[in-house]
Design an enzyme around this catalytic site. Structure first.
Site, mmCIF file in Angstrom:
data_model
loop_
_atom_site.group_PDB
_atom_site.id
_atom_site.type_symbol
_atom_site.label_atom_id
_atom_site.label_comp_id
_atom_site.label_asym_id
_atom_site.label_seq_id
_atom_site.Cartn_x
_atom_site.Cartn_y
_atom_site.Cartn_z
ATOM 1 N N GLU A 126 0.851 -1.190 0.000
ATOM 2 C CA GLU A 126 0.000 0.000 0.000
ATOM 3 C C GLU A 126 0.889 1.243 0.000
ATOM 4 O OE1 GLU A 126 -4.112 1.279 2.211
ATOM 5 O OE2 GLU A 126 -2.464 0.662 3.483
ATOM 6 N N GLY A 273 2.745 1.153 11.586
ATOM 7 C CA GLY A 273 2.456 0.290 12.723
ATOM 8 C C GLY A 273 2.147 -1.121 12.285
ATOM 9 N N ALA A 274 1.415 -1.254 11.175
ATOM 10 C CA ALA A 274 1.033 -2.574 10.678
ATOM 11 C C ALA A 274 0.403 -2.403 9.303
ATOM 12 C CB ALA A 274 0.067 -3.262 11.635
ATOM 13 N N GLU A 276 -2.651 -4.437 6.697
ATOM 14 C CA GLU A 276 -3.768 -5.370 6.750
ATOM 15 C C GLU A 276 -3.785 -6.373 5.609
ATOM 16 O OE1 GLU A 276 -5.523 -1.590 4.667
ATOM 17 O OE2 GLU A 276 -4.075 -2.010 6.244
ATOM 18 N N ASN A 277 -2.645 -6.916 5.204
ATOM 19 C CA ASN A 277 -2.646 -7.951 4.173
ATOM 20 C C ASN A 277 -3.641 -9.048 4.550
ATOM 21 O OD1 ASN A 277 -0.255 -6.623 3.105
ATOM 22 N ND2 ASN A 277 0.855 -7.649 4.748
ATOM 23 N N HIS A 307 -7.165 -3.150 15.047
ATOM 24 C CA HIS A 307 -7.317 -2.292 13.859
ATOM 25 C C HIS A 307 -7.131 -3.118 12.589
ATOM 26 C CE1 HIS A 307 -6.526 1.640 11.632
ATOM 27 N NE2 HIS A 307 -6.013 0.755 10.807
ATOM 28 N N GLU A 308 -6.040 -3.875 12.524
ATOM 29 C CA GLU A 308 -5.768 -4.651 11.317
ATOM 30 C C GLU A 308 -6.806 -5.754 11.123
ATOM 31 O OE1 GLU A 308 -3.619 -3.246 9.444
ATOM 32 O OE2 GLU A 308 -3.078 -1.905 11.077
ATOM 33 N N HIS A 311 -9.844 -4.521 9.403
ATOM 34 C CA HIS A 311 -9.654 -4.356 7.959
ATOM 35 C C HIS A 311 -9.980 -5.617 7.172
ATOM 36 C CE1 HIS A 311 -8.140 -0.370 7.290
ATOM 37 N NE2 HIS A 311 -7.112 -0.492 8.095
ATOM 38 N N GLU A 330 -9.476 3.468 6.873
ATOM 39 C CA GLU A 330 -8.631 3.668 8.046
ATOM 40 C C GLU A 330 -9.428 4.202 9.240
ATOM 41 O OE1 GLU A 330 -5.938 2.338 8.155
ATOM 42 O OE2 GLU A 330 -5.421 2.074 6.045
#
Length: 866
Positions: A126, A273-274, A276-277, A307-308, A311, A330
């Site tokens: 991304e 931070g991370a 979301e794959n 959070h991830e 997603h 987001e």
């Protein structure tokens, strides 16, 4: 030539021609240390006779085959595009290329572990870096099914979005002096997903096997990190958070988790931070805590995990059509993860954290000259890169919370569930979501959407109170003040709280809530008749409970109560909101910087929330560095450091605050006696009960000594010999750049700006931080002109991520008030470079605005006679 950019108009035109069915991607990660072989086969339909292009960034394209016809790479590949002429109704394209490993945290990042020479790889796609790994239609609305096959050293783990099978392969490869065999991993096809959430993670990662329970059964959910961090990986905690998130989201979204597994991998040198794959989430490895850390960071990891996970539904299952709806992905994940954290984890005060951390970020971003509506106008990929900001994440999440208050939480999730049912495995827009929320709530959201999502700026809410001689409220209203640049009056659903001093059951004086009234306000002045006739409390808090997105001011009497008694709030959220209001006033020059410093130091020792302590200490450091007038800085910083040390001595042994205060003292230490204390902590001559001087804290202390001129290369190398790890190398880079000599600053600046080979992204970040870490700011003055001279070169020769980090990180805001013509230099650059890309000019304007704000605050502080 387009370079690496892609416009929205081009993406829309391509989507009108092309519909993608499948990608089959074969990667060979054994060919060299700099490149890897990538073979992409894409099957897609198209409007017969039309032409288009597919995206690819690679040092060399070896062959292009379209519908059985060989296309000459010299003719059909240039910049970041492979042209595809005369398409058929059904098409098959195969592109063979040698793609490059990256060290910027983009594309396929390659990291060599200094501890053992092992290689770790991970992808970060991304916004538009999938094309660095395989040929792809790089836009979110051309979803497809992906099948990956990867050849790699046989002792590695290789992960992607789906489960895999592994077979031995021919050939061998030498890694860290050892010859290894190779193997091939074949992954099952994915469901239809956008390309930017596909993933490849490969290397000798340490694996902890785990599972989670989904509504559709038991799923594999493994946790991974580098081998060197294995002793510190608390996978049980991560899996517990994950399980709670699965149960929460599947209930709220009324939709099963959409993928076959859920791996979570902590990877080195990550930019965010991370990410979301789908089914293969990557995290910043700093979330594996090798030393004692503030509970604020542990809580933040929980929020990030959730959070991830959010997603997987919002973004991966249902995807935006174009990047103008990035905010919705987001913001929704940020809102949902904070709600989940508060409702199903041990961090019940997560909305306090949200107020202290996220909303302060949003308010700061929304007051920059570059602020933009939440629904930003994303014209091209370069616009997206600079919109991963506090508007997209924090303001958007804040506004969603206001929307939930507006329509009702149950109605909100009813609408979200229907949105998932209608648009799963497809693309959708904000209008699609609002349509379902309107049906569920019965509210017309068109006007709400216009003023909240399509207009920028933050309003200020101020109570207007009149009382009689007996202290009874005779008139009460809420004034909404709007910025001149964005004069938008907005509706707010909020609560107004009253607080009075009282004595609790233990006999302690507290500031307790005496009433709370929920109201709707709109327009420049909204009368609140429900408060008329009440006795005026000691403190009135507009936006009690923090439902609305707005800066808040206290009336004069309430401010006086807050300054004296803010630590006595029984409600940590109310306390956080009052402190946030004071910070806004300091930034807006309504509260002199030295008064804000006094307020923080007087109350931070009583704070119970780790994140509030963390944020207050950051804001204190910023105030001392740029908002206190330079004529007072040395005196005020020394006094602040002494007060922080007193807080260290008064803190409960082993407490979170004790650790945070010691770190803050080391950072603020500025005179010989303070450095003596820091040195005594390093040497073990001074020991504090409950405080272990562990690896990371030792680095903090050494950096303090280095920046203070009390240590140098010898101390750094000695500590690095004790911590010969990737983390140690990063901390050493910070320390070397912080050495208080002109030579060290020159070496750091050249490594960042002028070196032939760029630093890896993680070392770059630490070097920037160390360069800016200076007590004698005169060491930084010689680089100001060189910085402005280098801006266009930085932006044109480095990737977007690296360029933005350098331009923002090195902007000399800390020299405000010390270089008289600093603003003139920025204005002159902007005037001389009208043709520079808007994203570059935006970064310069933001830096200049930071200087403007600092100069105003310094002037207010100079006039302060407190």
């Amino acid at each position: 030539m387009p370079g690496t950019n892609l416009t929205r108009v081009e993406a829309q035109a391509r989507a009108a021609i092309v519909d993608v069915d499948t990608y089959t991607v074969n990667l060979d990660l054994t060919s060299s240390d700099t490149t890897f072989r990538s073979i992409s086969t894409v099957r897609f339909t198209a409007t017969p006779g039309e032409s288009t292009f597919i995206d690819l960034i690679a040092p060399e394209v070896l062959s292009i085959t379209l519908n059985g016809e060989e296309l000459d790479p010299a003719t059909h590949f240039a910049d970041s595009r492979v042209t595809l002429p005369n398409l058929a109704a059904d098409n098959e394209l195969t592109v063979v290329a040698d793609c490059a490993y990256m060290n910027t945290g983009e594309g396929l990042h390659r990291f060599v572990d200094p501890e053992d020479g092992e290689v770790y790889l991970y992808s970060q796609f991304e916004v538009a870096d999938t094309r660095r790994v395989y040929a792809v239609f790089e836009q979110p609305d051309l979803k497809a099914s992906f099948s990956f096959t990867v050849t790699a050293p046989e002792h590695w783990h290789v992960l992607s979005n789906s489960p895999s099978s592994k077979e031995a392969a021919e050939g061998s490869i030498e890694i860290a002096g050892t010859v290894r065999g190779t193997a091939t991993w074949t992954f099952s096809p994915t469901t239809r997903i956008p390309c930017y959430v596909t993933a490849i993670v490969a290397g000798p990662y340490h694996e902890v096997e785990g599972t989670v329970e989904s509504r559709k059964g038991t799923l594999q959910a493994n946790v991974y990190c580098r081998k060197g961090l294995a002793p510190f990986l608390d996978a049980d905690v991560i899996l517990d958070d994950t399980q709670k998130g699965f149960a929460f989201y599947e209930e709220k979204f009324e939709t099963d988790y959409p993928f076959e597994k859920y791996d979570q991998i902590f990877v080195p040198e990550f930019n965010a931070g991370a990410m979301e794959n789908a089914g293969c989430v990557t995290f910043l490895e700093d979330y594996v805590f090798r030393s004692k850390t503030a509970q604020a960071r542990v809580e933040r990891r929980t929020v990030t995990v959730l959070h991830e996970l959010a997603h997987m539904w919002f973004g991966d299952l249902v995807t935006m059509k174009w990047w103008n709806d990035l905010w919705l992905n987001e913001s929704f994940a940020e809102f949902a993860s904070t709600l989940a954290t508060a409702e199903v984890t041990r961090y019940k005060n997560s909305w306090v954290t949200f107020n202290a951390l996220e909303k302060s970020w949003a308010y700061r971003q929304d007051q920059l000259p570059s602020t933009h509506p939440i629904m930003a106008d994303i014209r091209d990929l370069e616009d997206v890169e600079v919109n991963f900001d506090g508007i997209t994440y924090a303001k958007g999440a804040s506004v969603l919370r206001q929307l939930v208050a507006w329509v009702g939480q149950d109605e909100f999730f009813t609408g979200v569930a229907e949105y998932m049912r209608k648009h799963h495995h497809s693309n959708a827009t904000l209008a699609d979501l609002l349509a379902e929320l309107e049906k569920a709530s019965g509210r017309d959201l068109s006007g709400w959407s216009d003023v909240w999502l399509q207009k920028a700026g933050v309003t200020t809410l101020r109570p207007v109170v009149e009382t009689d001689d007996a202290g009874v409220i005779t008139s009460f209203a809420v004034a909404q003040e709007v910025p001149a640049e964005w004069p938008t009056q907005r509706p707010h659903r909020l609560r107004i709280g009253g607080y009075d001093l009282a004595v609790d059951a233990e006999g302690d004086e507290v500031l307790a809530q005496t009433f709370s009234v929920e109201v709707d306000i709109d327009g420049a002045l909204t009368p609140i008749d429900a408060l008329v006739g009440r006795r005026r409390p000691a403190l009135i808090l507009v936006n009690d409970g923090d439902l609305a997105y707005a800066k808040v001011r206290l009336d004069e009497a309430s401010l006086a109560t807050a300054v004296e008694h803010v630590s006595k709030f029984t409600d940590p959220l109310a306390r956080s909101m009052v402190l946030a209001a004071a910070w806004d006033m300091a930034r807006d020059s309504e509260m002199p910087a030295r008064q804000y410093v006094d307020l923080v130091l007087k109350n931070i020792g009583h704070e119970t929330e780790s994140t509030t302590v963390l944020v207050l200490l950051r804001q204190l450091a910023t105030t001392l560095a740029v908002y206190v007038h330079p004529s007072h800085t040395d005196e005020v910083q020394a006094a602040a450091a002494r007060e922080i040390w007193q807080l260290v001595m008064a803190a409960e042994p082993g407490s979170d605050s004790q650790l945070q205060f010691v770190k803050a003292f080391a950072s603020l230490a500025c005179v010989d006696s303070m450095f003596d204390t820091v040195q005594a902590l390093v040497d073990g001559k001074l020991q504090l009960e409950g405080l272990a001087i562990d690896t990371d804290l030792t680095w903090d202390l050494i950096i303090s000594l280095v920046a203070g001129g009390r240590a140098g290369d010898v101390a750094i190398e000695l500590q690095l010999s004790n911590d010969a790890t990737a983390s140690g190398e990063r901390r050493a880079a910070h320390a070397r750049a912080a050495i208080a000599t002109a030579e060290a600053k020159r070496a750091a600046f050249d490594a960042l700006i002028n070196a032939e080979k760029d630093l890896p992204n993680a070392l770059q970040y630490e070097t920037i931080a160390g360069f800016n870490h200076a007590h004698d700011l005169g060491l930084l003055v010689p680089f100001v002109d060189e910085y402005f001279d280098a801006l266009r070169r930085i932006y044109s020769t480095k990737t977007n991520e690296i360029a933005a980090n350098l331009i923002e990180g090195l902007y000399p805001v800390e020299l405000a008030g010390r270089v008289p013509d600093l603003q003139d230099k920025a204005f002159a650059w902007l005037e001389a470079n009208p043709d520079a890309h808007d994203a570059l000019k935006r970064l310069v304007r933001e830096g200049s605005d930071g200087v403007r704000r600092a100069l105003r605050a310094q002037a207010a502080d100079l006039a302060y006679r407190g």
